[in-house]
Design an enzyme around this catalytic site. Structure first.
Site, PDB file in Angstrom:
ATOM      1  N   ASN A  83     -18.323  21.128  40.631  1.00 10.78           N
ATOM      2  CA  ASN A  83     -19.011  19.853  40.464  1.00 10.78           C
ATOM      3  C   ASN A  83     -19.140  19.389  39.017  1.00 10.78           C
ATOM      4  OD1 ASN A  83     -21.214  17.726  41.237  1.00 10.78           O
ATOM      5  ND2 ASN A  83     -22.221  19.091  39.772  1.00 10.78           N
ATOM      6  N   TYR A 148     -12.064   8.024  33.152  1.00 10.81           N
ATOM      7  CA  TYR A 148     -12.858   8.691  34.180  1.00 10.81           C
ATOM      8  C   TYR A 148     -12.155   8.626  35.532  1.00 10.81           C
ATOM      9  CZ  TYR A 148     -16.881   9.896  37.098  1.00 10.81           C
ATOM     10  OH  TYR A 148     -17.725  10.497  38.001  1.00 10.81           O
ATOM     11  N   LYS A 152     -10.860  11.751  38.057  1.00 15.99           N
ATOM     12  CA  LYS A 152     -11.314  11.931  39.431  1.00 15.99           C
ATOM     13  C   LYS A 152     -10.166  11.773  40.432  1.00 15.99           C
ATOM     14  CE  LYS A 152     -15.552  12.956  38.616  1.00 15.99           C
ATOM     15  NZ  LYS A 152     -16.097  14.303  38.980  1.00 15.99           N
ATOM     16  N   THR A 183     -28.543   9.246  39.215  1.00 18.75           N
ATOM     17  CA  THR A 183     -28.612  10.504  38.483  1.00 18.75           C
ATOM     18  C   THR A 183     -29.005  10.263  37.028  1.00 18.75           C
ATOM     19  OG1 THR A 183     -26.290  10.361  37.830  1.00 18.75           O
ATOM     20  CG2 THR A 183     -26.781  11.479  39.926  1.00 18.75           C
TER      21      THR A 183
END
Length: 252
Positions: A83, A148, A152, A183
């Protein structure tokens, strides 16, 4: 076997487990009976019943030492949640080679290092399972997320390849693809914007549910994917994004 007891006797390692999605995932697995180790740079912030182990997924020696420490303490390893990751902003011109290497090293190679180090132990488990964390950014063209998104997308492709290779070992491999989650990282992103309130509203509105994804929702998805009760779920990328990837509602 009931869902709430499906992890009893199993040992799980969660990278990035000291905060954010990783912490929520670790807590959910522990609530279902797993002995959970949080592999993190800030292992000192991990509270019982979770166990903190220092780990820098950016270096192979640190990852191998952390995985070995888990097995030395617990005697086994059944579930790995790769993760840990870092964010990146900007279009294709925004980041130089050094930043590309830094992000890919942590997000992509770091996930590969974690699974690679765990494989000898997972092969010995009767319930071996791996869950990668990818993102809505792997599927949807989000603005100012070129680097990013690339990281991913690589994780998502790797998930399917590793799942195929692990069939002969009886190890299931899946991934969770969260939308924009509420988050600390997203909080810092909002705080750095010129209008945090407007930016949050924009992030919420692009998800059909009209709100950010809750970390607990991602955690429950991971718990399902890794559970021994989900034995026929393999090679799946499970979206937890409020329908952002698949739904096209009319503008309200």
């Amino acid at each position: 076997m009931s869902i709430q007891k499906s992890y009893e006797g199993l040992v799980a390692a969660v990278t990035g487990g000291a905060s954010g999605l990783g912490k929520a995932i670790a807590e959910e697995l522990a609530s279902r009976g797993a002995r959970v180790y949080c592999l993190d740079l800030n292992e000192g912030s991990v509270s019982k019943p979770l166990r903190g182990v220092h780990c820098d997924v950016g270096t192979d020696d640190s990852v191998r030492s952390a995985i070995d420490a888990v097995v030395a303490d617990a005697g086994r390893l059944d579930v790995v949640v790769a993760n840990a990751g870092i964010g990146a902003q900007g279009d294709i011109e925004a980041n130089d080679d050094a930043e590309w290497m830094r992000v890919l090293n942590v997000n992509v190679i770091g996930s590969a290092r974690t699974v690679r180090a765990a494989m000898p132990y997972l092969r010995q488990s009767p319930s071996g399972a791996i869950v990668f964390t990818t993102s809505i950014a792997a599927w949807a063209g989000l603005p100012q997320r070129a680097l990013y998104s690339a990281s991913k997308g690589a994780i998502q492709a790797m998930t399917l390849a590793v799942a195929t290779d692990c069939l002969q070992d009886g190890i299931r491999v899946n991934a969770v693809a969260p939308g924009t989650a509420d988050t600390p990282w997203v909080g810092r992103l909002l705080d750095s914007s010129s209008d945090p309130k407007a930016e949050r509203a924009a992030l919420e509105s692009r998800q059909p549910t009209g709100r950010l994804v809750r970390p607990s929702e991602v955690a429950e998805a991971v718990a399902y994917l890794a559970s021994p009760t989900s034995g026929s779920t393999n090679g799946v990328v499970l979206a937890v994004d409020g329908g952002m990837y698949s739904l096209r509602p009319r503008t309200r």
